[in-house]
Design an enzyme around this catalytic site. Structure first.
Site, mmCIF file in Angstrom:
data_model
loop_
_atom_site.group_PDB
_atom_site.id
_atom_site.type_symbol
_atom_site.label_atom_id
_atom_site.label_comp_id
_atom_site.label_asym_id
_atom_site.label_seq_id
_atom_site.Cartn_x
_atom_site.Cartn_y
_atom_site.Cartn_z
ATOM 1 N N LYS A 90 43.586 25.492 0.456
ATOM 2 C CA LYS A 90 43.224 27.131 0.450
ATOM 3 C C LYS A 90 41.952 27.205 0.720
ATOM 4 O O LYS A 90 41.002 26.535 -0.163
ATOM 5 C CB LYS A 90 43.579 27.372 -0.949
ATOM 6 C CG LYS A 90 43.237 29.009 -0.835
ATOM 7 C CD LYS A 90 43.575 29.499 -2.318
ATOM 8 C CE LYS A 90 43.030 30.660 -2.617
ATOM 9 N NZ LYS A 90 43.724 31.659 -3.866
HETATM 10 C C1 5RP Z 1 39.634 31.170 -6.561
HETATM 11 C C2 5RP Z 1 41.166 31.399 -6.408
HETATM 12 C C3 5RP Z 1 41.934 32.689 -6.506
HETATM 13 O O1 5RP Z 1 43.205 32.517 -6.679
HETATM 14 C C4 5RP Z 1 41.716 33.656 -5.339
HETATM 15 O O2 5RP Z 1 40.643 33.209 -4.236
HETATM 16 C C5 5RP Z 1 41.839 34.819 -5.534
HETATM 17 O O3 5RP Z 1 42.257 35.775 -4.601
HETATM 18 P P1 5RP Z 1 41.318 36.595 -3.883
HETATM 19 O O4 5RP Z 1 39.970 35.900 -3.512
HETATM 20 O O5 5RP Z 1 42.075 36.973 -2.563
HETATM 21 O O6 5RP Z 1 41.397 37.824 -4.778
HETATM 22 O O7 5RP Z 1 41.855 30.447 -5.785
HETATM 23 O O8 5RP Z 1 39.081 30.574 -5.964
#
Ligand code: 5RP
Length: 292
Positions: free
Chosen positions: A205
């Site tokens: 991710k």
């Molecule tokens: C933090 C994460 C979070 O789950 C994610 O980034 C949160 O989602 P968003 O940024 O879309 O609110 O992995 O590193």
């Protein structure tokens, strides 16, 4: 270790050439994995489109009850029909999400910092592999901090989770963190995504940036893209569209869904981009029509 001096600039990404080791399995880099891993990956990535809509609401693990997530029990269940995977902590899942939701689970397994800290990069593995097995997690999410103070410990966490995951055929999702002082350049994301993939994660991710398609090309496992801070819905849908056009295998959006005025419609609009080939413009028109 290779000498850092005189490194050549990486440039041969062959972005128009499809991944050459796909075999007959629909998830990038997973053709040689065993049945159990493939089963979990199939719960995450749709067999027809090869993509996923993950919905991240694990923010409470360091932010507490952030805006939009004050009442997990009310906010989360209505989104289940429109997302493929819930990315969350075991506490949120066990207390507020019906086991019958039908969604895959990306279980957040690291913790150790809070919004009160200046440096968020020091974490530990907080969830035993046995609990991930009990929860039938489809992958375990580990935060990594390349280039930050906590790099070594976060890569140690990641490696331990990957090793446990291989013992029980549960994939690991490596999350590339960006902090105040960490870059958001393609140079940084190429480095971080590739380190995670080579350490053995089955999914990465990361964030969208310029030259995103080169990052995707050089990463031998699927990339899902984080949403990041809340944007106006039109811009968030454009971000989702660009990610998919750039070769992402999905998005993992949190705030851009749960902080929308219409989270369910927003999730549906994102889904149309990821799985149905809609453009951002078409998806935004849908959002406008359905949110009146
Ligand atoms: C933090 C994460 C979070 O789950 C994610 O980034 C949160 O989602 P968003 O940024 O879309 O609110 O992995 O590193």
């Amino acid at each position: 270790m290779a000498d850092k001096d005189g490194l050549k600039t990486a440039k041969d990404y062959h972005t128009d050439t499809p991944f050459a080791a796909q075999g007959d399995f629909h998830v990038k880099g997973a053709n040689h994995l065993d049945w159990g891993m493939k089963k979990h990956l199939s719960n995450i990535f749709d067999r027809d489109t090869g993509k996923t809509v993950m919905f991240a609401f694990d923010h409470g693990y360091f932010m507490g009850g952030t805006a939009g997530l004050e009442r997990l029990d009310l906010v989360i269940p209505p989104l289940a029909p429109y997302v493929d995977v819930f990315m969350a902590t075991r506490g949120a899942l066990r207390t507020c999400v019906p086991a019958s939701s039908g969604c895959g689970v990306a279980l957040r397994v690291t913790s150790g910092s809070s919004m009160l800290d200046d440096d968020l990069s020091h974490e530990v593995v907080a969830v035993d592999i046995e609990d991930a097995i009990r929860m039938n997690a489809d992958c375990m999410a580990v935060q990594t901090f390349i280039g930050a103070d906590g790099q070594l410990s976060s890569l140690n966490n990641l490696s331990r989770v990957i090793n446990a995951g291989f013992r029980y055929s549960i994939p690991t999702l490596g999350v590339v963190a960006v902090g105040k002082d960490m870059e958001r350049t393609d140079r940084f994301f190429k480095l971080a995504t590739r380190i995670l993939a080579e350490l053995g994660v089955q999914i990465v991710k990361t964030y969208y940036c310029d030259h995103f398609e080169e990052i995707v090309s050089a990463c031998p496992v699927p990339i899902v893209v984080a949403g990041g801070k809340k944007l106006p819905e039109e811009e968030a849908l454009t971000l989702a569209y660009r990610c998919i056009q750039g070769g992402a295998c999905g998005v993992d959006m949190g705030r851009n869904i749960f902080q929308s005025n219409h989270p369910v419609v927003m999730a549906q609009a994102v889904r149309k981009i990821v799985h149905e080939g809609w453009t951002d413009k078409e998806a935004y028109r849908f959002y406008q029509d359905m949110s009146h």
